[in-house]
Design a protein around this motif. Sequence first.
Motif, mmCIF file in Angstrom:
data_model
loop_
_atom_site.group_PDB
_atom_site.id
_atom_site.type_symbol
_atom_site.label_atom_id
_atom_site.label_comp_id
_atom_site.label_asym_id
_atom_site.label_seq_id
_atom_site.Cartn_x
_atom_site.Cartn_y
_atom_site.Cartn_z
ATOM 1 N N ARG A 47 2.118 1.806 -3.418
ATOM 2 C CA ARG A 47 1.069 2.355 -4.289
ATOM 3 C C ARG A 47 0.837 3.842 -4.006
ATOM 4 N NH1 ARG A 47 -3.761 -2.100 -4.352
ATOM 5 N NH2 ARG A 47 -2.759 -3.604 -5.736
ATOM 6 N N VAL A 48 0.806 4.206 -2.717
ATOM 7 C CA VAL A 48 0.611 5.614 -2.351
ATOM 8 C C VAL A 48 1.762 6.461 -2.879
ATOM 9 C CG1 VAL A 48 0.546 7.212 -0.380
ATOM 10 C CG2 VAL A 48 -0.869 5.154 -0.362
ATOM 11 N N GLU A 49 2.999 5.963 -2.774
ATOM 12 C CA GLU A 49 4.153 6.710 -3.289
ATOM 13 C C GLU A 49 4.063 6.861 -4.799
ATOM 14 O OE1 GLU A 49 7.484 4.521 -1.775
ATOM 15 O OE2 GLU A 49 7.494 5.601 0.131
ATOM 16 N N LEU A 51 0.828 -1.213 0.000
ATOM 17 C CA LEU A 51 0.000 0.000 0.000
ATOM 18 C C LEU A 51 0.861 1.262 0.000
ATOM 19 C CD1 LEU A 51 -2.876 -0.963 2.476
ATOM 20 C CD2 LEU A 51 -3.066 -0.576 0.018
ATOM 21 N N ILE A 52 1.932 1.244 0.786
ATOM 22 C CA ILE A 52 2.842 2.401 0.816
ATOM 23 C C ILE A 52 3.462 2.631 -0.559
ATOM 24 C CG2 ILE A 52 5.031 3.249 1.756
ATOM 25 C CD1 ILE A 52 4.196 2.045 4.439
ATOM 26 N N LEU A 108 1.285 6.797 -6.554
ATOM 27 C CA LEU A 108 0.181 7.725 -6.786
ATOM 28 C C LEU A 108 0.636 9.152 -6.515
ATOM 29 C CD1 LEU A 108 -2.831 8.124 -7.411
ATOM 30 C CD2 LEU A 108 -3.264 7.850 -4.962
ATOM 31 N N ASP A 109 1.420 9.356 -5.459
ATOM 32 C CA ASP A 109 1.940 10.674 -5.115
ATOM 33 C C ASP A 109 2.818 11.212 -6.243
ATOM 34 O OD1 ASP A 109 2.398 12.930 -3.440
ATOM 35 O OD2 ASP A 109 4.359 12.078 -2.922
#
Length: 127
Positions: free
Chosen positions: A24-26, A21-22, A28-29
């Motif tokens: 994916r968030v990175e 998840l981290i 996405l960021d």
Amino acid sequence: MGIATAREALLAELMIDVDGLIGRVEALDASLAANVEQAIKEASGKAFLAARMGFESMITEQERKLVAAGRNASAAIRVQLGTGVTQLVAVNEALERKLWRLIALLAGLTVIGGAIGGVVAVKMLSL
């Protein structure tokens, strides 16, 4: 110990899921940052173009106003010059008529003066 091992396995699996998840968030960021940067560039480009178009429009409008004012001033000067020339021609014609009258008067006075001088000369010679 089976429970501790199961907990550890679940905790390890949870850690792997959190790491995913981290990631994916990175990602996405990073994608969002690129999109925001592109949007900012486009918006600033549009704002610059709008400002430039507004400035060019203002210059064109001011140019049109100046040309119109110049034409009005030119027309006013032309009218004044035309009036002045008309008055000058009228004055010139009046002076020309007066000059011919003066020449005729001087010619008449010359003839009369010559006649009087001739009469006086004849009378003096006959004495």
